[in-house]
Design an enzyme around this catalytic site. Sequence first.
Site, PDB file in Angstrom:
ATOM      1  N   ARG A   1     -16.260 -26.093  54.452  1.00 40.95           N
ATOM      2  CA  ARG A   1     -17.143 -25.021  53.985  1.00 40.95           C
ATOM      3  C   ARG A   1     -18.549 -25.566  53.720  1.00 40.95           C
ATOM      4  O   ARG A   1     -18.701 -26.580  53.048  1.00 40.95           O
ATOM      5  CB  ARG A   1     -16.583 -24.401  52.698  1.00 40.95           C
ATOM      6  CG  ARG A   1     -15.331 -23.596  52.945  1.00 40.95           C
ATOM      7  CD  ARG A   1     -14.751 -23.069  51.664  1.00 40.95           C
ATOM      8  NE  ARG A   1     -14.342 -24.124  50.761  1.00 40.95           N
ATOM      9  CZ  ARG A   1     -13.846 -23.918  49.553  1.00 40.95           C
ATOM     10  NH1 ARG A   1     -13.736 -22.700  49.095  1.00 40.95           N
ATOM     11  NH2 ARG A   1     -13.480 -24.928  48.799  1.00 40.95           N
TER      12      ARG A   1
ATOM     13  N   LYS B   1     -20.571 -25.330  32.964  1.00 43.01           N
ATOM     14  CA  LYS B   1     -20.054 -25.562  34.321  1.00 43.01           C
ATOM     15  C   LYS B   1     -21.177 -25.537  35.365  1.00 43.01           C
ATOM     16  O   LYS B   1     -21.284 -26.416  36.227  1.00 43.01           O
ATOM     17  CB  LYS B   1     -18.998 -24.506  34.658  1.00 43.01           C
ATOM     18  CG  LYS B   1     -18.559 -24.485  36.092  1.00 43.01           C
ATOM     19  CD  LYS B   1     -17.963 -25.818  36.530  1.00 43.01           C
ATOM     20  CE  LYS B   1     -17.932 -25.960  38.025  1.00 43.01           C
ATOM     21  NZ  LYS B   1     -16.646 -25.942  38.614  1.00 43.01           N
TER      22      LYS B   1
ATOM     23  N   CYS C   1     -19.434 -25.694  45.934  1.00 49.69           N
ATOM     24  CA  CYS C   1     -19.899 -25.725  44.547  1.00 49.69           C
ATOM     25  C   CYS C   1     -21.332 -26.218  44.411  1.00 49.69           C
ATOM     26  O   CYS C   1     -22.204 -25.475  43.967  1.00 49.69           O
ATOM     27  CB  CYS C   1     -18.994 -26.637  43.736  1.00 49.69           C
ATOM     28  SG  CYS C   1     -17.279 -26.355  44.118  1.00 49.69           S
TER      29      CYS C   1
HETATM   30  N1  SAJ Z   1     -23.055 -35.889  48.133  1.00 55.86           N
HETATM   31  C1  SAJ Z   1     -24.213 -36.592  48.472  1.00 55.86           C
HETATM   32  N2  SAJ Z   1     -24.531 -37.696  47.738  1.00 55.86           N
HETATM   33  C2  SAJ Z   1     -23.764 -38.119  46.694  1.00 55.86           C
HETATM   34  C3  SAJ Z   1     -22.605 -37.394  46.354  1.00 55.86           C
HETATM   35  C4  SAJ Z   1     -22.280 -36.267  47.093  1.00 55.86           C
HETATM   36  O1  SAJ Z   1     -24.930 -36.233  49.401  1.00 55.86           O
HETATM   37  O2  SAJ Z   1     -24.122 -39.143  46.102  1.00 55.86           O
HETATM   38  C5  SAJ Z   1     -22.664 -34.692  48.909  1.00 55.86           C
HETATM   39  C6  SAJ Z   1     -21.248 -34.751  49.473  1.00 55.86           C
HETATM   40  O3  SAJ Z   1     -21.199 -35.461  50.682  1.00 55.86           O
HETATM   41  C7  SAJ Z   1     -20.914 -33.287  49.624  1.00 55.86           C
HETATM   42  C8  SAJ Z   1     -21.645 -32.643  48.451  1.00 55.86           C
HETATM   43  O4  SAJ Z   1     -22.607 -33.586  48.027  1.00 55.86           O
HETATM   44  O5  SAJ Z   1     -21.435 -32.762  50.815  1.00 55.86           O
HETATM   45  C9  SAJ Z   1     -20.772 -32.241  47.291  1.00 55.86           C
HETATM   46  O6  SAJ Z   1     -19.771 -33.208  47.057  1.00 55.86           O
HETATM   47  P1  SAJ Z   1     -19.376 -33.757  45.621  1.00 55.86           P
HETATM   48  O7  SAJ Z   1     -18.376 -34.824  45.814  1.00 55.86           O
HETATM   49  O8  SAJ Z   1     -20.578 -34.101  44.857  1.00 55.86           O
HETATM   50  O9  SAJ Z   1     -18.792 -32.494  44.859  1.00 55.86           O
HETATM   51  P2  SAJ Z   1     -17.677 -31.357  45.171  1.00 55.86           P
HETATM   52  O10 SAJ Z   1     -18.391 -30.139  45.664  1.00 55.86           O
HETATM   53  O11 SAJ Z   1     -16.557 -31.874  45.999  1.00 55.86           O
HETATM   54  O12 SAJ Z   1     -17.109 -31.078  43.690  1.00 55.86           O
HETATM   55  C10 SAJ Z   1     -17.995 -30.730  42.651  1.00 55.86           C
HETATM   56  C11 SAJ Z   1     -17.633 -31.536  41.409  1.00 55.86           C
HETATM   57  N3  SAJ Z   1     -18.685 -31.388  40.401  1.00 55.86           N
HETATM   58  C12 SAJ Z   1     -19.303 -32.449  39.867  1.00 55.86           C
HETATM   59  O13 SAJ Z   1     -19.076 -33.589  40.186  1.00 55.86           O
HETATM   60  C13 SAJ Z   1     -20.310 -32.158  38.798  1.00 55.86           C
HETATM   61  C14 SAJ Z   1     -16.275 -31.077  40.885  1.00 55.86           C
HETATM   62  O14 SAJ Z   1     -15.966 -31.737  39.667  1.00 55.86           O
HETATM   63  C15 SAJ Z   1     -16.276 -29.567  40.637  1.00 55.86           C
HETATM   64  O15 SAJ Z   1     -14.998 -29.124  40.238  1.00 55.86           O
HETATM   65  C16 SAJ Z   1     -16.629 -28.895  41.952  1.00 55.86           C
HETATM   66  O16 SAJ Z   1     -17.911 -29.343  42.387  1.00 55.86           O
HETATM   67  C17 SAJ Z   1     -16.620 -27.388  41.732  1.00 55.86           C
HETATM   68  O17 SAJ Z   1     -15.674 -26.738  42.207  1.00 55.86           O
HETATM   69  O18 SAJ Z   1     -17.479 -26.880  41.015  1.00 55.86           O
END
Ligand code: SAJ
Length: 406
Positions: A322, A201, A255
């Site tokens: 958050r 994870k 996360c």
């Molecule tokens: N982000 C970028 N560039 C990207 C993708 C995302 O800057 O190309 C930013 C987003 O805008 C955001 C942050 O990253 O601020 C995180 O967003 P995210 O969509 O990547 O992820 P989370 O935090 O919403 O969810 C993640 C997921 N993990 C993965 O994709 C490996 C989700 O499956 C998990 O359940 C979650 O973390 C968790 O709870 O661990």
Amino acid sequence: MINVIGLGYIGLPTALMFASKDIKVVGTDYNSSLVSKLNDGQITFEENGLLELYKKAQEKGIIFSNKFQKADIYLIAVPTPYDKFTKKIDATFVCNATKSALEICSNNAIIIIESTVSPGTIDQFVRPLVKEFQYKTNKKVHIVHAPERIIPGNMVYELSHNSRTIGADSKEIGNFIADIYKKVTDGEIVVTDIKTAEMTKVVENTFRAVNIAFANELAKICRHDNMDVYEIIRICNMHPRVKILSPGPGVGGHCIPVDPWFLVGDYPALTKIIGEALEINESMPEYVLTRTLDIMKLNGITDVSRVGLYGLTYKENVDDYRESPSLQLLERQLTHLAEPLKAYDPWIKHQITKNQYFDLDSFLNDVDLVVVMVKHDEIKKNTYKLDGKIVFDTQNIIKNGKVYKL
Ligand code: SAJ
């Protein structure tokens, strides 16, 4: 019966999903106002399909309470923050939930931890509690780690389609719990040991953090030498073995900016790339701030009150703010003793920062430079409203007009 502990972003949809599949569920949270809201027929956050799922679960008899229940299975989905100084995981919430479950559980109960924990956390903090309980009471309790994987914005779909990892001390318990998860997801279920499940994870989120950091570093290189980072990533991603994520104004949520620090905290000498990557992501809000200042200078804007941030949530189309890059940026601004920029977010209906607006038109009326921090559908559908404005688009969604990019 499953007693789901913690009815937040993960626990609530999980409890509803199990209940909707005819499993008896009681959802428990110590926050009484949250429990009353759920008992009054309201959901506690906005999420695609959550209300429908809630109604289905209600029809099937889900119960919400602020008390732990006598149950065969406890599913713990509580926050696991990290200590800002040591970078190590803070397992207090998980331990407290485990203790409360042990006080009331049946013999042979299974405690499933869905919260993200760093490798070894369960052995270090949870297992001693269970061992002590077994010694005192002669009852048997099993521990399982089933790290959640759902993404805000698409949680309901992912709950029923994602593959899952189940970590257990024995194949028998692992397979028993896997069969229960099979009732809610059609994804593949892998049974392994607890420490492996913990590590997978954290690695999943670290992989994403490092990839985003790589994209952010590319954005900085390209800005330095006037190249178009988006065009470069688009072309590189046409290679069959390259998949670079997108640069952005920073990384928010509970996360991706948090979990990888667990590894840095536990293995400081072995996490060079990860540590650097996290620092790069954390540098982005300040980078956006500096670039905003440059754009103000280029356009002769001297009055900070004519600059506004579009988007306060940590990503698009969710109401979760958050660790959001916008809030990080506003916090940085405060350290420069500056008046916070104006801000607006269609998903945030209450005041979370000074100079906040609740209506797009009045927000746009009061600013000349709009910094697009989040790619909400609202702005994508209303790009024409930015006509005549100077736009700093950190999300690469605005194609026309006077637009600056990261
Ligand atoms: N982000 C970028 N560039 C990207 C993708 C995302 O800057 O190309 C930013 C987003 O805008 C955001 C942050 O990253 O601020 C995180 O967003 P995210 O969509 O990547 O992820 P989370 O935090 O919403 O969810 C993640 C997921 N993990 C993965 O994709 C490996 C989700 O499956 C998990 O359940 C979650 O973390 C968790 O709870 O661990």
